[in-house]
Design an enzyme around this catalytic site. Structure first.
Site, PDB file in Angstrom:
ATOM      1  N   HIS A 133      -1.945   0.740  -9.603  1.00  9.68           N
ATOM      2  CA  HIS A 133      -2.585  -0.207  -8.661  1.00  9.68           C
ATOM      3  C   HIS A 133      -3.355  -1.301  -9.422  1.00  9.68           C
ATOM      4  CE1 HIS A 133      -4.260  -0.611  -4.324  1.00  9.68           C
ATOM      5  NE2 HIS A 133      -4.241  -1.790  -4.931  1.00  9.68           N
ATOM      6  N   ARG A 181       0.856  -1.185   0.000  1.00  5.42           N
ATOM      7  CA  ARG A 181       0.000   0.000   0.000  1.00  5.42           C
ATOM      8  C   ARG A 181       0.894   1.237   0.000  1.00  5.42           C
ATOM      9  NH1 ARG A 181      -3.626  -2.692  -1.564  1.00  5.42           N
ATOM     10  NH2 ARG A 181      -5.543  -3.278  -0.490  1.00  5.42           N
TER      11      ARG A 181
END
Ligand code: NDP
Length: 309
Positions: free
Chosen positions: A272, A224
């Protein structure tokens, strides 16, 4: 009739709806915001749950994350007794194995250097290293870290992993806890971050960690964005302590248009996309977890709220 509310990408939700209709006709499957009677809702699958979840769904029994992480949930706003389950499903795992294999093979075979040589019109070979001499290290030995290591071992890489608690994995040198982190880092030439984002891991990829890697190591970051201290990465790339970074996650997402990562010669950036929940397999996994829940068995991916993952 009890109901299941899905609050995430509606296109994928329609695939879930078909599977639920076939396999769980006893549940009224609903896609947010068409929730029907809120008092009938026993199960919710969401990326971002609605505010005041208990006020809205008074009889909610399980909250499923529609993705692998649960860091987007505000645990202190969720009822403390509500079970939370993250997504552990073959589609996410397969996508991550593909992405990390691509990234590691690209770094192992010097593709960033070949790309810049091509731009310069330079035809120049670099000695090929056998995979067995390339030391790979994975931070996080969960469902994704273990699957990735299984594939990388298949290529013959020298593989290690690091986690909070002790693991034993065939063909992988396993390190655990803060005491063993320096030894893990000292041997790692390509570092892959597959940690969950928690209070303990925020800012984990920082100057101290980069300095503990061998000079010229590379980073593949698929955890993340907030794991990474951006200024520390830029400094490590500048000095050559790190040779290259492949980043699939950033903070924020997307990055502002003038952010230095976009055009940095030693950074490859993807939006992502390392892996995504696949609706067919995800719906099956959630149905199996509901079956387990109904008979009092443990659900796959049950989150430990104390640990945050
Ligand atoms: P898991 O919960 O299965 O595994 C987490 C691993 O991290 C475990 O091995 C755990 O240790 C370890 N860990 C957690 N906290 C610490 C800590 N403080 N110190 C050391 N080790 C720690 O997660 P998954 O493998 O399913 O997913 C990992 C993460 O990957 C997700 O949380 C998400 O952030 C990211 N992800 C990114 C995607 C993308 O497209 N870029 C897609 C999917 C996921 P232990 O085994 O001891 O519990």
């Amino acid at each position: 009739m009890a109901s299941f509310v899905y609050k995430s990408d509606p296109v994928r939700g329609r695939v879930w709806a078909e599977i639920f209709a076939r396999q769980a006709p006893q549940l009224d499957f609903r896609i947010w915001p068409d929730i029907g009677d809120p008092a009938a809702v026993r199960f919710l699958a969401a990326w971002e749950p609605p505010p005041d979840i208990r006020g809205l769904f008074q009889n909610l029994e399980v909250l499923f994350s529609s993705g692998a992480g649960v860091d987007q949930f505000k645990f202190d706003e969720l009822p403390s007794d509500l079970p939370v389950v993250r997504m552990v499903e073959p589609g996410i795992i397969g996508g991550m194995v593909e992405y990390v294999s691509w990234a590691v093979l690209s770094l192992h075979r010097d593709m960033p250097q070949y790309q810049s040589q091509q731009r310069e019109g330079l035809w120049k070979t670099i000695q090929v290293q056998p995979a067995a001499k390339r030391r790979i290290g994975v931070l996080g030995l969960g469902s994704l870290g273990q699957a990735v290591l299984g594939q990388l071992r298949g290529f013959g890489f020298d593989c290690a992993g690091w986690s909070r608690s002790r693991h034993q994995l065939e063909g992988v040198q396993c390190f655990a806890g803060a005491d063993e982190l320096p030894a893990f880092l000292a041997r790692t030439q390509i570092l892959i971050c597959l940690l969950p984002l928690t209070d303990a891991t925020r800012g984990f990829l920082n100057a101290g960690l980069f300095a503990a890697l061998p000079a010229g190591a590379s980073l593949v970051h698929v955890g993340r964005g907030p794991h990474l201290v951006e200024a520390d990465l830029l400094a490590a790339l500048e000095t050559g302590q790190l040779a290259q970074a492949i980043l699939d996650v950033t903070d924020p997402e997307p990055l502002p248009t003038d952010h230095p990562f976009w055009r940095h010669p030693k950074i490859w950036l993807t939006p992502h996309i390392a892996s995504m929940t696949q609706p067919e397999t995800a719906a099956e996994v959630v149905l199996e977890n509901i079956r387990r829940f109904e008979v009092g068995e443990g659900m796959t991916g049950r989150v430990d709220r104390g640990l945050g993952y």
